[in-house]
Design a protein around this motif. Structure first.
Motif, short mmCIF file in Angstrom:
data_model
loop_
_atom_site.label_atom_id
_atom_site.label_comp_id
_atom_site.label_asym_id
_atom_site.label_seq_id
_atom_site.Cartn_x
_atom_site.Cartn_y
_atom_site.Cartn_z
N HIS A 27 0.84 -1.19 0.00
CA HIS A 27 0.00 0.00 0.00
C HIS A 27 0.88 1.25 0.00
O HIS A 27 1.87 1.31 0.74
CB HIS A 27 -0.91 0.01 1.23
CG HIS A 27 -2.00 -1.02 1.18
ND1 HIS A 27 -2.90 -1.20 2.20
CD2 HIS A 27 -2.33 -1.92 0.24
CE1 HIS A 27 -3.75 -2.16 1.88
NE2 HIS A 27 -3.41 -2.62 0.69
N ILE A 28 0.50 2.22 -0.80
CA ILE A 28 1.19 3.51 -0.85
C ILE A 28 0.27 4.55 -0.23
O ILE A 28 -0.85 4.78 -0.72
CB ILE A 28 1.54 3.92 -2.29
CG1 ILE A 28 2.24 2.77 -3.03
CG2 ILE A 28 2.40 5.18 -2.28
CD1 ILE A 28 3.57 2.36 -2.46
N TRP A 29 0.74 5.20 0.85
CA TRP A 29 -0.05 6.18 1.59
C TRP A 29 0.50 7.58 1.33
O TRP A 29 1.71 7.78 1.35
CB TRP A 29 0.00 5.88 3.09
CG TRP A 29 -0.31 4.46 3.45
CD1 TRP A 29 0.59 3.43 3.50
CD2 TRP A 29 -1.57 3.90 3.79
NE1 TRP A 29 -0.05 2.26 3.87
CE2 TRP A 29 -1.37 2.52 4.06
CE3 TRP A 29 -2.86 4.44 3.92
CZ2 TRP A 29 -2.41 1.67 4.43
CZ3 TRP A 29 -3.90 3.59 4.30
CH2 TRP A 29 -3.67 2.23 4.55
N ASN A 30 -0.40 8.54 1.13
CA ASN A 30 -0.01 9.92 0.84
C ASN A 30 0.00 10.74 2.13
O ASN A 30 -1.05 11.04 2.70
CB ASN A 30 -0.98 10.54 -0.18
CG ASN A 30 -0.49 11.87 -0.71
OD1 ASN A 30 0.18 12.62 -0.01
ND2 ASN A 30 -0.82 12.18 -1.95
N ALA A 31 1.21 11.09 2.59
CA ALA A 31 1.34 11.84 3.85
C ALA A 31 0.83 13.26 3.74
O ALA A 31 0.51 13.89 4.75
CB ALA A 31 2.81 11.85 4.29
N LEU A 32 0.75 13.80 2.54
CA LEU A 32 0.28 15.17 2.34
C LEU A 32 -1.24 15.25 2.37
O LEU A 32 -1.80 16.35 2.43
CB LEU A 32 0.80 15.72 1.00
CG LEU A 32 2.32 15.83 0.87
CD1 LEU A 32 2.69 16.38 -0.51
CD2 LEU A 32 2.91 16.70 1.97
N ARG A 33 -1.91 14.10 2.31
CA ARG A 33 -3.37 14.06 2.31
C ARG A 33 -3.88 13.22 3.48
O ARG A 33 -4.77 12.39 3.34
CB ARG A 33 -3.89 13.54 0.98
CG ARG A 33 -3.44 14.36 -0.23
CD ARG A 33 -4.03 13.83 -1.52
NE ARG A 33 -5.49 13.97 -1.56
CZ ARG A 33 -6.24 13.49 -2.55
NH1 ARG A 33 -5.67 12.85 -3.57
NH2 ARG A 33 -7.55 13.63 -2.53
N ASN A 34 -3.26 13.42 4.63
CA ASN A 34 -3.65 12.73 5.86
C ASN A 34 -3.59 11.21 5.68
O ASN A 34 -4.41 10.47 6.17
CB ASN A 34 -5.05 13.15 6.31
CG ASN A 34 -5.30 12.80 7.78
OD1 ASN A 34 -4.36 12.79 8.58
ND2 ASN A 34 -6.54 12.51 8.12
N GLU A 79 -3.24 5.85 -1.58
CA GLU A 79 -3.06 6.37 -2.94
C GLU A 79 -3.01 5.27 -3.99
O GLU A 79 -3.49 5.44 -5.11
CB GLU A 79 -1.76 7.18 -3.00
CG GLU A 79 -1.47 7.81 -4.34
CD GLU A 79 -0.23 8.69 -4.28
OE1 GLU A 79 0.85 8.19 -4.63
OE2 GLU A 79 -0.35 9.86 -3.86
N CYS A 80 -2.43 4.13 -3.63
CA CYS A 80 -2.22 3.08 -4.63
C CYS A 80 -2.03 1.74 -3.92
O CYS A 80 -1.50 1.69 -2.81
CB CYS A 80 -0.98 3.42 -5.47
SG CYS A 80 -0.58 2.21 -6.74
N VAL A 81 -2.48 0.67 -4.56
CA VAL A 81 -2.26 -0.69 -4.05
C VAL A 81 -1.56 -1.50 -5.14
O VAL A 81 -2.06 -1.60 -6.25
CB VAL A 81 -3.58 -1.37 -3.65
CG1 VAL A 81 -3.31 -2.80 -3.18
CG2 VAL A 81 -4.30 -0.58 -2.56
N LEU A 100 8.32 1.84 -11.27
CA LEU A 100 8.70 3.21 -11.66
C LEU A 100 7.69 4.19 -11.08
O LEU A 100 6.52 4.22 -11.48
CB LEU A 100 8.76 3.32 -13.18
CG LEU A 100 9.56 4.48 -13.77
CD1 LEU A 100 11.01 4.45 -13.28
CD2 LEU A 100 9.51 4.45 -15.28
N VAL A 101 8.13 4.99 -10.12
CA VAL A 101 7.24 5.86 -9.37
C VAL A 101 6.57 6.91 -10.26
O VAL A 101 5.37 7.16 -10.17
CB VAL A 101 8.00 6.55 -8.22
CG1 VAL A 101 7.12 7.56 -7.49
CG2 VAL A 101 8.53 5.50 -7.24
N ALA A 102 7.35 7.54 -11.15
CA ALA A 102 6.84 8.63 -11.98
C ALA A 102 5.75 8.18 -12.95
O ALA A 102 5.00 9.00 -13.47
CB ALA A 102 7.99 9.27 -12.75
N GLU A 103 5.67 6.88 -13.19
CA GLU A 103 4.67 6.36 -14.13
C GLU A 103 3.60 5.54 -13.40
O GLU A 103 3.18 4.48 -13.87
CB GLU A 103 5.35 5.54 -15.22
CG GLU A 103 6.30 6.36 -16.08
CD GLU A 103 6.91 5.55 -17.22
OE1 GLU A 103 6.36 4.47 -17.54
OE2 GLU A 103 7.92 6.00 -17.79
N GLY A 104 3.19 6.04 -12.25
CA GLY A 104 2.13 5.39 -11.50
C GLY A 104 2.50 4.01 -10.97
O GLY A 104 1.66 3.13 -10.91
#
Length: 374
Positions: free
Chosen positions: A85-92, A96-98, A130-134
């Motif tokens: 799981h990818i969690w977005n720290a800027l949005r509480n 963001e992505c699984v 590759l992070v930049a490509e989702g």
């Protein structure tokens, strides 16, 4: 309550918690496990970090690893439920992505340049995204055993992977993100559990299930530089200090810090430098099985996740003092103990110096929880 109140509110809350604990003590017939549960619930709402921790309860299986992106804006968690799981720290910490995998995931690591996320799996592969490509799947690196550890070199040019009963593989990133096997380090006599790069990128330290020593390997020659002995059981976590002067290692029931007269002065000659780490500088016993260690960037605080279901913050400055003064083993004092997990704590991770957000610590474990202490 998001824990963001003023000092008066925090003081009032502390008084209520203290009073509640006094009342609990009055009920002598209350089963001790229940008292512990009550205490844990109170602790998690009065975090030593000064703000209520954030509990991410989405995984359906044990969480084996957590890792922050270099800028601290993303948190990755890897689980036996076959997902990362990818969690977005800027949005509480919104999910963001699984990333789905065919089997359980044991390791996760961001490259220091933030471009790539690596995951190590039960299906004997390391997947590079590759992070930049989702988080597009960039490459799959095959192994012959279950992958336990994935670690990038400080310059992001090399990737070290460790698998059960197998050698350490050093992969080189080339043009157009092509990865080739640069070197194989023969560590097959032990079941690898943890790998950590030296700050210079010239050596790696390893801890394993079938050995009671920390081994340091020269990544250029593939030869073993030295072996640090002192543990009485398997070594399942190793972590090189940011300044290169100390290595922390965790075993069945203790944590040890290692240093040496030449530590941190990595010479140009092959085989010298941090391989001079040879002396035991500090020790803490009674920790339970130490599954994860991570240094804060200041090199003074060491986070520890273990089978005792807590996260301990240790004063690692004792090791540097002992090294500088030529003294022998010093005790490692506990600065804080963070309670909140209900099972073995498998992973701890600090945000890095490059972090653009506040300083945080993440932990995860067998209770399937990811906790962000902030």
């Amino acid at each position: 309550d998001n824990g963001g109140g003023g000092g008066g509110e925090k003081t009032s809350m502390k008084r209520h918690i203290d009073k509640a604990m006094e009342l609990c003590a009055c009920f002598t017939e209350l089963p001790s496990p229940l008292v512990k549960i009550i205490r844990d619930c109170m602790e998690i709402n009065w975090a030593p970090f000064g703000k209520k921790p954030l509990v991410l309860d989405v995984h359906t299986g044990a969480v084996h690893a957590v890792a922050w992106s270099p800028d601290g804006t993303k948190l990755a968690s890897a689980s036996e439920d076959r997902t990362v799981h990818i969690w977005n720290a800027l949005r509480n910490f919104k999910l963001e992505c699984v990333l789905h995998h065919s089997q359980g995931v044991n390791a996760v690591a961001w490259s220091p340049d933030g471009s790539t996320l690596g995951t190590g799996c039960d299906n004997k592969t390391v997947n590079l995204h590759l992070v930049a490509e989702g988080y597009r799947l960039l490459a799959t690196l095959q192994h012959s055993r279950v992958v336990r550890s994935v670690q990038w070199s400080p310059d992001s040019k090399f990737l070290a992977t460790g698998a059960k009963e197998e050698s350490i593989h050093i992969w080189k990133r080339g043009a157009e993100n092509m990865y080739t096997l640069e070197r194989t380090i023969d560590a097959s006599s032990s079941s690898l559990w943890s790998i950590s790069w030296s700050p210079s990128g010239r050596e790696v330290a390893s801890g394993s299930w079938h050995a009671d020593a920390v081994r340091i390997w020269n990544t250029r020659s593939g030869k073993r530089s030295t072996e640090l002995r002192g543990h009485t059981s398997f070594v399942c976590s190793v972590a090189w200090a940011p300044n290169g002067r100390l290595i922390a290692s965790g075993s069945c029931d203790d944590i040890r810090l290692w240093g040496g007269r030449c530590a941190g002065k990595e010479e140009e000659e092959e085989g010298e430098g941090c391989s001079a780490l040879s002396s035991e500088m500090a020790c803490k016993k009674g920790t339970g099985v130490v599954w994860s260690l991570d240094w804060a960037d200041d090199g003074a605080t060491l986070a520890c996740g273990s089978s005792n279901q807590t996260v301990q913050l240790l004063d690692a400055a004792a090791g540097d003092k002992a090294r500088g003064g030529g003294q022998q083993q010093q005790p490692l004092d506990v600065i804080k103990e963070l309670c909140g997990h209900r099972g073995v704590v498998r992973s701890v991770a600090w945000t890095r110096r490059e972090c653009t957000t506040r300083r945080r610590l993440a932990s995860a474990g067998d209770d399937s929880l990811v906790i962000v202490w902030q």
